[in-house]
Motif scaffolding. Structure first.
Motif, PDB file in Angstrom:
ATOM      1  N   LYS A   1       4.442 -13.799  -3.316  1.00 12.60           N
ATOM      2  CA  LYS A   1       2.987 -13.632  -3.211  1.00 12.60           C
ATOM      3  C   LYS A   1       2.638 -12.677  -2.079  1.00 12.60           C
ATOM      4  CE  LYS A   1      -0.207 -17.203  -3.154  1.00 12.60           C
ATOM      5  NZ  LYS A   1      -0.961 -18.266  -2.430  1.00 12.60           N
ATOM      6  N   GLN A   2       3.303 -12.887  -0.953  1.00 13.25           N
ATOM      7  CA  GLN A   2       3.020 -12.032   0.196  1.00 13.25           C
ATOM      8  C   GLN A   2       3.349 -10.585  -0.111  1.00 13.25           C
ATOM      9  OE1 GLN A   2       1.308 -13.474   2.505  1.00 13.25           O
ATOM     10  NE2 GLN A   2       0.943 -11.340   3.068  1.00 13.25           N
ATOM     11  N   ALA A   3       4.462 -10.378  -0.813  1.00 10.90           N
ATOM     12  CA  ALA A   3       4.860  -9.012  -1.150  1.00 10.90           C
ATOM     13  C   ALA A   3       3.816  -8.371  -2.057  1.00 10.90           C
ATOM     14  CB  ALA A   3       6.234  -9.025  -1.822  1.00 10.90           C
ATOM     15  N   VAL A   4       3.299  -9.157  -2.983  1.00 11.84           N
ATOM     16  CA  VAL A   4       2.285  -8.618  -3.899  1.00 11.84           C
ATOM     17  C   VAL A   4       1.035  -8.227  -3.122  1.00 11.84           C
ATOM     18  CG1 VAL A   4       0.639  -9.278  -5.708  1.00 11.84           C
ATOM     19  CG2 VAL A   4       3.079  -9.752  -6.001  1.00 11.84           C
ATOM     20  N   ILE A   5       0.603  -9.107  -2.234  1.00 17.23           N
ATOM     21  CA  ILE A   5      -0.604  -8.810  -1.455  1.00 17.23           C
ATOM     22  C   ILE A   5      -0.383  -7.605  -0.553  1.00 17.23           C
ATOM     23  CG2 ILE A   5      -2.117  -9.686   0.378  1.00 17.23           C
ATOM     24  CD1 ILE A   5      -1.777 -12.473  -0.914  1.00 17.23           C
ATOM     25  N   ASP A   6       0.770  -7.589   0.119  1.00 17.45           N
ATOM     26  CA  ASP A   6       1.063  -6.451   0.996  1.00 17.45           C
ATOM     27  C   ASP A   6       1.098  -5.160   0.190  1.00 17.45           C
ATOM     28  OD1 ASP A   6       1.179  -8.026   3.219  1.00 17.45           O
ATOM     29  OD2 ASP A   6       3.363  -8.144   3.308  1.00 17.45           O
ATOM     30  N   SER A   7       1.718  -5.224  -0.978  1.00 22.16           N
ATOM     31  CA  SER A   7       1.836  -4.011  -1.793  1.00 22.16           C
ATOM     32  C   SER A   7       0.437  -3.516  -2.170  1.00 22.16           C
ATOM     33  CB  SER A   7       2.657  -4.288  -3.050  1.00 22.16           C
ATOM     34  OG  SER A   7       1.911  -5.061  -3.967  1.00 22.16           O
ATOM     35  N   HIS A   8      -0.430  -4.461  -2.422  1.00 16.96           N
ATOM     36  CA  HIS A   8      -1.811  -4.110  -2.748  1.00 16.96           C
ATOM     37  C   HIS A   8      -2.465  -3.331  -1.614  1.00 16.96           C
ATOM     38  CE1 HIS A   8      -6.200  -5.375  -2.794  1.00 16.96           C
ATOM     39  NE2 HIS A   8      -6.086  -4.657  -3.884  1.00 16.96           N
ATOM     40  N   TYR A   9      -2.166  -3.724  -0.400  1.00 14.67           N
ATOM     41  CA  TYR A   9      -2.765  -3.059   0.758  1.00 14.67           C
ATOM     42  C   TYR A   9      -2.145  -1.698   1.048  1.00 14.67           C
ATOM     43  CZ  TYR A   9      -5.984  -6.607   2.385  1.00 14.67           C
ATOM     44  OH  TYR A   9      -7.051  -7.446   2.482  1.00 14.67           O
ATOM     45  N   VAL A  10      -0.936  -1.499   0.540  1.00 15.92           N
ATOM     46  CA  VAL A  10      -0.281  -0.210   0.769  1.00 15.92           C
ATOM     47  C   VAL A  10      -0.593   0.739  -0.393  1.00 15.92           C
ATOM     48  CG1 VAL A  10       1.956   0.909   1.186  1.00 15.92           C
ATOM     49  CG2 VAL A  10       1.508  -1.355   2.111  1.00 15.92           C
ATOM     50  N   GLY A  11      -1.268   0.188  -1.391  1.00 18.25           N
ATOM     51  CA  GLY A  11      -1.648   1.047  -2.510  1.00 18.25           C
ATOM     52  C   GLY A  11      -0.602   1.128  -3.606  1.00 18.25           C
ATOM     53  N   ILE A  12       0.296   0.149  -3.639  1.00 16.14           N
ATOM     54  CA  ILE A  12       1.304   0.130  -4.699  1.00 16.14           C
ATOM     55  C   ILE A  12       0.711  -0.546  -5.935  1.00 16.14           C
ATOM     56  CG2 ILE A  12       3.564  -0.764  -5.370  1.00 16.14           C
ATOM     57  CD1 ILE A  12       4.305  -0.707  -2.369  1.00 16.14           C
ATOM     58  N   GLU A  13       0.891   0.095  -7.087  1.00 14.53           N
ATOM     59  CA  GLU A  13       0.323  -0.430  -8.330  1.00 14.53           C
ATOM     60  C   GLU A  13       1.130  -1.612  -8.878  1.00 14.53           C
ATOM     61  OE1 GLU A  13      -2.432   0.624  -9.556  1.00 14.53           O
ATOM     62  OE2 GLU A  13      -2.690   2.352  -8.223  1.00 14.53           O
ATOM     63  N   LYS A  14       0.463  -2.427  -9.643  1.00 16.63           N
ATOM     64  CA  LYS A  14       1.114  -3.551 -10.310  1.00 16.63           C
ATOM     65  C   LYS A  14       2.316  -3.077 -11.130  1.00 16.63           C
ATOM     66  CE  LYS A  14       0.238  -7.140 -13.772  1.00 16.63           C
ATOM     67  NZ  LYS A  14      -0.621  -7.540 -14.913  1.00 16.63           N
ATOM     68  N   GLU A  15       2.132  -1.950 -11.837  1.00 15.24           N
ATOM     69  CA  GLU A  15       3.211  -1.446 -12.692  1.00 15.24           C
ATOM     70  C   GLU A  15       4.449  -1.128 -11.855  1.00 15.24           C
ATOM     71  OE1 GLU A  15       0.043  -0.484 -12.881  1.00 15.24           O
ATOM     72  OE2 GLU A  15      -0.299  -1.665 -14.706  1.00 15.24           O
ATOM     73  N   GLN A  16       4.229  -0.561 -10.677  1.00 18.33           N
ATOM     74  CA  GLN A  16       5.349  -0.231  -9.794  1.00 18.33           C
ATOM     75  C   GLN A  16       6.121  -1.491  -9.409  1.00 18.33           C
ATOM     76  OE1 GLN A  16       6.688   2.973  -7.843  1.00 18.33           O
ATOM     77  NE2 GLN A  16       8.014   1.317  -8.479  1.00 18.33           N
ATOM     78  N   VAL A  17       5.394  -2.525  -9.023  1.00 18.47           N
ATOM     79  CA  VAL A  17       6.038  -3.784  -8.642  1.00 18.47           C
ATOM     80  C   VAL A  17       6.835  -4.333  -9.814  1.00 18.47           C
ATOM     81  CG1 VAL A  17       5.607  -6.201  -8.050  1.00 18.47           C
ATOM     82  CG2 VAL A  17       4.367  -4.386  -6.859  1.00 18.47           C
ATOM     83  N   GLU A  18       6.217  -4.358 -10.974  1.00 13.14           N
ATOM     84  CA  GLU A  18       6.904  -4.905 -12.151  1.00 13.14           C
ATOM     85  C   GLU A  18       8.145  -4.100 -12.501  1.00 13.14           C
ATOM     86  OE1 GLU A  18       3.204  -7.056 -14.505  1.00 13.14           O
ATOM     87  OE2 GLU A  18       3.628  -4.927 -14.869  1.00 13.14           O
ATOM     88  N   SER A  19       8.063  -2.798 -12.317  1.00 16.95           N
ATOM     89  CA  SER A  19       9.223  -1.969 -12.659  1.00 16.95           C
ATOM     90  C   SER A  19      10.351  -2.219 -11.658  1.00 16.95           C
ATOM     91  CB  SER A  19       8.835  -0.494 -12.722  1.00 16.95           C
ATOM     92  OG  SER A  19       9.354   0.230 -11.632  1.00 16.95           O
TER      93      SER A  19
END
Lengths: 131, 131, 131, 131
Positions: D97-115
DNA sequence: GTGGTCTAGACCACT
DNA sequence: GTGGTCTAGACCACG
């Protein structure tokens, strides 16, 4: 909080600490949420290296017996629950078997062993933290 | 003479041998004057360093459990007598206490411990070498 | 503004505050320009040292998530923009990788992990502050 | 057996070792029963104190990833089984969860995380030790 | 040769 | 103040 550590025993110092903390907890001499002496405090009290105390505390925490709160210190867990690890269970059984066999070689009677067991459970009894 | 040695355990190999010889003697599986395998035989049988077997035999001899006759081999002592060493006695008591406390933390009931003890004495049973 | 701080966790208290503020922002529970409780208010609310709250606020301000107006208080930034820091990006990737590997060792299935990820994005959902 | 340890990271050295061993196991680069470098060997290879390597090995053994055989060295466990510890499970979920939230703040897209997630499972896939 | 234990002392992060 | 990490170096038990 009196510790009785003997460096001459072949039991490692940190294990002696672990044993005594667990024993005091089981006997109700240490209550849940109670504060343990700090690493530095205990290490100077029993004249031992702080790292050794720290190692014992870490292992106790891993077993769920105590918990540490950052910057505040170490406390007895209030929510301890049994582990039911079959490997540990087997190890304990082996330890008991070995003790029985060894006792046989030293000439200790079955009745003596049984009375000791009874004695240990008396000491724990009633104060059981889960009751 | 089947040995069950496990190098993955944290019990030293030579101690495992000692334990098992003593256990087999206590259970009557090894009778007084019975011959033990030679160091070489046993070390190749359980795939272990001969020095380790030798160390175990030396300790067993020191404890009076076995005896070596030069040129003939190693045998179970026929004249074993109890040691009644109070220090060993205390050590065994401590080991029992620790096992009881540990069992408490793993969630093992008093009844289970007592039944194990009973079980062990059953195995030793009427085969007691000095009875 | 309900904080759920647990001093028993091994995550530093100030980081827990940071995480939760960022989470609430991401979920839209905290809107831009919304006022945060003062350091004193929050520290007494969650029973914590004021310095710890202060440290969290300072870090949040450094990251551009909140801003302090002297004499008025602390507010959620209205002009937050992504950082696109490649080092942070790499750190997040590593954290994800580690979580996947750890989950594998705990026996968590790939489907479970993916469903969690989906769940988290659902929570953030259409409330994205920059959408 | 190439380790990539970076003392400049704020991740403790011994944790970096733990992570990398687990990663190599998960990817099948380390097979069950394979020998790990000795404590002294690895410590001199990555220019680190032996105690630090030892600490990492101890923790890996505690997790059941590796096993040590007295006097012979350290090996990958051949009988690893999942732990299914709900506390660890929760911790992993929080980390994700934390990684998802942090990624959101760095501007990383959902698709990037999923990939990324997909990529990590590709690396593990097929080589899964339990299959 | 292997790992296990212990000491002494340093530095850091957190509260 | 608290514990956590790391280093350097010693000694021991085991195989």
């Amino acid at each position: 909080m009196y510790f009785n550590i003997d460096p001459k025993k072949n039991v490692p110092l940190y294990e002696q600490i672990i044993h005594q903390v667990k024993e005091m907890c089981a006997k109700g001499l240490l209550k849940p949420e109670e504060k343990l002496p700090s690493v530095r405090e205990l290490s100077s009290q029993i004249v031992i290296n702080p790292n050794t105390v720290s190692k014992a505390y870490k292992e106790l925490e891993r077993q769920g017996v105590i918990m540490t709160i950052r910057g505040r210190g170490t406390f007895i867990s209030e929510d301890f629950h049994f582990t039911h690890d079959p490997r540990k269970s087997e190890a304990i059984k082996q330890a008991l078997k070995q003790a029985v066999i060894d006792s046989h070689y030293v000439g200790i009677e079955k009745e003596q062993v049984e009375s000791w067991i009874e004695e240990f459970y008396q000491e724990i009894g009633g104060e059981n933290r889960e009751s």
